[in-house]
Scaffold this motif. Structure first.
Motif, PDB file in Angstrom:
ATOM      1  N   GLN A 120      30.446  39.552  45.766  1.00 27.44           N
ATOM      2  CA  GLN A 120      31.686  39.685  46.531  1.00 27.44           C
ATOM      3  C   GLN A 120      32.290  41.054  46.246  1.00 27.44           C
ATOM      4  N   GLU A 121      32.525  41.810  47.301  1.00 25.68           N
ATOM      5  CA  GLU A 121      33.228  43.088  47.181  1.00 25.68           C
ATOM      6  C   GLU A 121      34.706  42.816  47.463  1.00 25.68           C
ATOM      7  N   LYS A 122      35.554  43.073  46.465  1.00 24.95           N
ATOM      8  CA  LYS A 122      36.955  42.667  46.616  1.00 24.95           C
ATOM      9  C   LYS A 122      37.882  43.631  45.897  1.00 24.95           C
ATOM     10  N   VAL A 123      39.070  43.817  46.446  1.00 27.06           N
ATOM     11  CA  VAL A 123      40.092  44.655  45.830  1.00 27.06           C
ATOM     12  C   VAL A 123      40.830  43.833  44.783  1.00 27.06           C
ATOM     13  N   MET A 124      40.920  44.389  43.572  1.00 24.36           N
ATOM     14  CA  MET A 124      41.646  43.755  42.483  1.00 24.36           C
ATOM     15  C   MET A 124      42.420  44.810  41.711  1.00 24.36           C
ATOM     16  N   LYS A 125      43.293  44.342  40.857  1.00 19.92           N
ATOM     17  CA  LYS A 125      44.108  45.227  40.026  1.00 19.92           C
ATOM     18  C   LYS A 125      43.264  45.829  38.915  1.00 19.92           C
ATOM     19  N   MET A 126      43.264  47.161  38.810  1.00 21.86           N
ATOM     20  CA  MET A 126      42.640  47.847  37.681  1.00 21.86           C
ATOM     21  C   MET A 126      43.648  48.023  36.555  1.00 21.86           C
ATOM     22  N   ALA A 127      44.858  48.457  36.901  1.00 23.55           N
ATOM     23  CA  ALA A 127      45.950  48.652  35.957  1.00 23.55           C
ATOM     24  C   ALA A 127      47.244  48.504  36.740  1.00 23.55           C
ATOM     25  N   ASP A 128      48.370  48.568  36.078  1.00 22.62           N
ATOM     26  CA  ASP A 128      49.649  48.434  36.770  1.00 22.62           C
ATOM     27  C   ASP A 128      49.755  49.484  37.876  1.00 22.62           C
ATOM     28  N   TYR A 132      41.519  48.713  42.858  1.00 16.25           N
ATOM     29  CA  TYR A 132      40.159  49.244  42.972  1.00 16.25           C
ATOM     30  C   TYR A 132      39.317  48.219  43.722  1.00 16.25           C
ATOM     31  N   LYS A 133      38.403  48.688  44.560  1.00 17.18           N
ATOM     32  CA  LYS A 133      37.497  47.761  45.243  1.00 17.18           C
ATOM     33  C   LYS A 133      36.271  47.548  44.358  1.00 17.18           C
ATOM     34  N   TYR A 134      36.300  46.442  43.638  1.00 16.96           N
ATOM     35  CA  TYR A 134      35.201  46.090  42.749  1.00 16.96           C
ATOM     36  C   TYR A 134      34.050  45.475  43.544  1.00 16.96           C
ATOM     37  N   TRP A 135      32.848  45.685  43.051  1.00 15.95           N
ATOM     38  CA  TRP A 135      31.684  44.932  43.515  1.00 15.95           C
ATOM     39  C   TRP A 135      31.352  43.951  42.398  1.00 15.95           C
ATOM     40  N   THR A 136      31.351  42.669  42.712  1.00 19.84           N
ATOM     41  CA  THR A 136      31.320  41.655  41.660  1.00 19.84           C
ATOM     42  C   THR A 136      30.185  40.655  41.833  1.00 19.84           C
ATOM     43  N   PHE A 137      29.812  40.061  40.726  1.00 16.52           N
ATOM     44  CA  PHE A 137      28.991  38.853  40.713  1.00 16.52           C
ATOM     45  C   PHE A 137      29.938  37.681  40.465  1.00 16.52           C
ATOM     46  N   MET A 169      26.036  53.690  40.725  1.00 12.58           N
ATOM     47  CA  MET A 169      27.224  53.394  41.529  1.00 12.58           C
ATOM     48  C   MET A 169      27.496  51.893  41.548  1.00 12.58           C
ATOM     49  N   HIS A 170      26.458  51.092  41.749  1.00 15.55           N
ATOM     50  CA  HIS A 170      26.638  49.644  41.787  1.00 15.55           C
ATOM     51  C   HIS A 170      27.156  49.131  40.443  1.00 15.55           C
ATOM     52  N   ILE A 171      26.584  49.648  39.358  1.00 16.81           N
ATOM     53  CA  ILE A 171      27.035  49.217  38.032  1.00 16.81           C
ATOM     54  C   ILE A 171      28.462  49.696  37.769  1.00 16.81           C
ATOM     55  N   ALA A 172      28.748  50.953  38.119  1.00 18.51           N
ATOM     56  CA  ALA A 172      30.081  51.506  37.876  1.00 18.51           C
ATOM     57  C   ALA A 172      31.161  50.797  38.684  1.00 18.51           C
ATOM     58  N   ASN A 173      30.772  50.101  39.739  1.00 19.39           N
ATOM     59  CA  ASN A 173      31.729  49.317  40.508  1.00 19.39           C
ATOM     60  C   ASN A 173      31.904  47.906  39.959  1.00 19.39           C
ATOM     61  N   GLY A 174      31.187  47.590  38.868  1.00 21.19           N
ATOM     62  CA  GLY A 174      31.426  46.328  38.173  1.00 21.19           C
ATOM     63  C   GLY A 174      30.318  45.307  38.233  1.00 21.19           C
ATOM     64  N   MET A 175      29.117  45.696  38.678  1.00 27.05           N
ATOM     65  CA  MET A 175      28.059  44.706  38.873  1.00 27.05           C
ATOM     66  C   MET A 175      27.205  44.543  37.620  1.00 27.05           C
ATOM     67  N   TYR A 176      27.746  43.790  36.656  1.00 25.34           N
ATOM     68  CA  TYR A 176      27.022  43.508  35.411  1.00 25.34           C
ATOM     69  C   TYR A 176      27.582  42.235  34.785  1.00 25.34           C
ATOM     70  N   GLY A 177      26.784  41.658  33.890  1.00 27.77           N
ATOM     71  CA  GLY A 177      27.194  40.453  33.175  1.00 27.77           C
ATOM     72  C   GLY A 177      26.216  40.170  32.056  1.00 27.77           C
ATOM     73  N   LEU A 178      26.359  39.014  31.391  1.00 29.65           N
ATOM     74  CA  LEU A 178      25.506  38.646  30.268  1.00 29.65           C
ATOM     75  C   LEU A 178      24.865  37.286  30.503  1.00 29.65           C
ATOM     76  N   ILE A 179      23.616  37.161  30.039  1.00 31.31           N
ATOM     77  CA  ILE A 179      22.920  35.882  29.988  1.00 31.31           C
ATOM     78  C   ILE A 179      22.445  35.662  28.557  1.00 31.31           C
ATOM     79  N   LEU A 180      22.803  34.517  27.997  1.00 29.94           N
ATOM     80  CA  LEU A 180      22.372  34.140  26.651  1.00 29.94           C
ATOM     81  C   LEU A 180      21.188  33.194  26.763  1.00 29.94           C
ATOM     82  N   VAL A 181      20.086  33.562  26.116  1.00 25.52           N
ATOM     83  CA  VAL A 181      18.938  32.659  25.997  1.00 25.52           C
ATOM     84  C   VAL A 181      18.969  32.113  24.572  1.00 25.52           C
TER      85      VAL A 181
END
Length: 329
Positions: free
Chosen positions: A95-103, A107-112, A191-203
């Protein structure tokens, strides 16, 4: 200072010029390793060894199917309490969505799954992870997902290259325990990562992790905006700053103050706390430290090496660490 961070920053570790995976044909084999060939255990084998051998013999198609419990940072799914492998279905939507970065700063984040970082995924060593990857129809570009936990072509990137409005399905076997980053690997990758497209998986290892009282999910990322730090309004991504590694925001969990003030991570004196720490990057290293605490145990780079009585641990861009501490005061 322009850069605001709770962690010290060192050198670049993640190339912005990584090559993009090519779209995969629909009949491409699933990403990941082939099932491990079963080995006959000697008659005198111990029960755990015999159990492991039996587990390896179960075809993926015959494994019980369960839905993954996914959580948003800083929450972590509960520990796994089963003693067998499963086919774990993981639903991820871009989902590409605008959210608050700071007060006053948007910013238009690219999200999982709607936030940064993406959902925390928890599976067990030996599980078959079945990923249902959707790219919303209102997305502006194709996306995909690369699991550092996956052994196979692009970590799933080639199999998951997905245009807006479509869904891809692929699977991989979680061969090795550890805490791993996942991220988008569509060009330009940085660019994709810098827009927020990352996360963690625990095995989780088959024997599970030692019991603690609290677990939290913390992930650092660096952001690059056209306006300088604190410039008001909606801020677009700045590619030149990203290439120059000149970050305007270096934050935990995607937003300024995400784990500070009213959002602080809370635990009681005497409780043992485990932090699953990741660094999405794309560029900057994290020197991770909790002020007023010493890490009793650090799983270095989330591998098999442990260190003890550590003040600060390095987490490279695209890497992770597990830290534990008992709160003494």
């Amino acid at each position: 200072m322009k850069r605001q961070t709770l962690a010290m920053l060192i050198a670049s570790a993640f190339a912005l010029s990584a090559c993009a995976p090519q779209p995969a044909p629909e009949d491409k084999p699933a990403a990941g390793s082939a099932p491990v060939a079963a080995t006959s255990a000697p008659a005198a084998a111990s029960a755990p060894a015999a159990s492991a051998a039996a587990e390896a013999e179960v075809p993926a198609s015959e494994l019980p199917v369960i839905d993954a419990v996914l959580t948003k940072a800083p929450e972590v799914p509960p520990a796994i309490d089963r003693d067998h492998a499963a086919r774990v279905k993981v639903n991820i939507e871009v989902q590409e969505k605008v959210m608050k970065m700071a007060d006053g700063v948007d910013y238009k984040y690219w999200t999982f799954n709607g936030d940064v970082p993406g959902s925390f995924i928890r599976v067990r060593e030996g599980d078959q992870v079945e990923v249902h990857f959707s790219n919303r129809s209102d997305s502006t570009v194709p996306h995909n997902i690369d699991f550092h936990a996956a052994t196979g072509p692009g970590g799933g990137a080639a199999a998951s290259f997905t245009a807006p409005g479509h869904t891809s399905v692929f699977s991989f076997k979680a061969l090795q325990p550890g805490l791993y980053v996942y991220h988008c690997a569509t060009a330009p990758v940085g660019m994709h990562i810098a827009n927020g497209m990352y996360g963690l998986i625990l095995v989780e290892p088959k024997e599970g992790l030692p019991k603690v009282d609290k677990e939290f999910y913390v992930m650092q990322g660096d952001f690059y905006t056209k306006g300088e730090y604190g410039a008001q309004g909606l801020q677009p991504f700045d590619m030149k700053k990203a290439i120059d590694e000149d970050a305007d925001y270096v934050v935990f969990n995607g937003h300024v103050g995400a784990i500070a003030g009213d959002n602080a991570l809370k635990a009681k004196v005497g409780e043992k706390v485990r932090l699953f720490v990741g660094n999405g990057g794309p560029n900057l290293v994290s020197s991770f430290h909790v002020i007023g605490e010493i890490f009793d145990r650090v799983v270095v780079e989330a591998g098999t090496v442990e260190n003890h009585n550590v003040q600060t641990t390095l987490v490279p861009a695209g890497g992770a660490a597990i830290v534990e501490m008992k709160l003494d005061v």
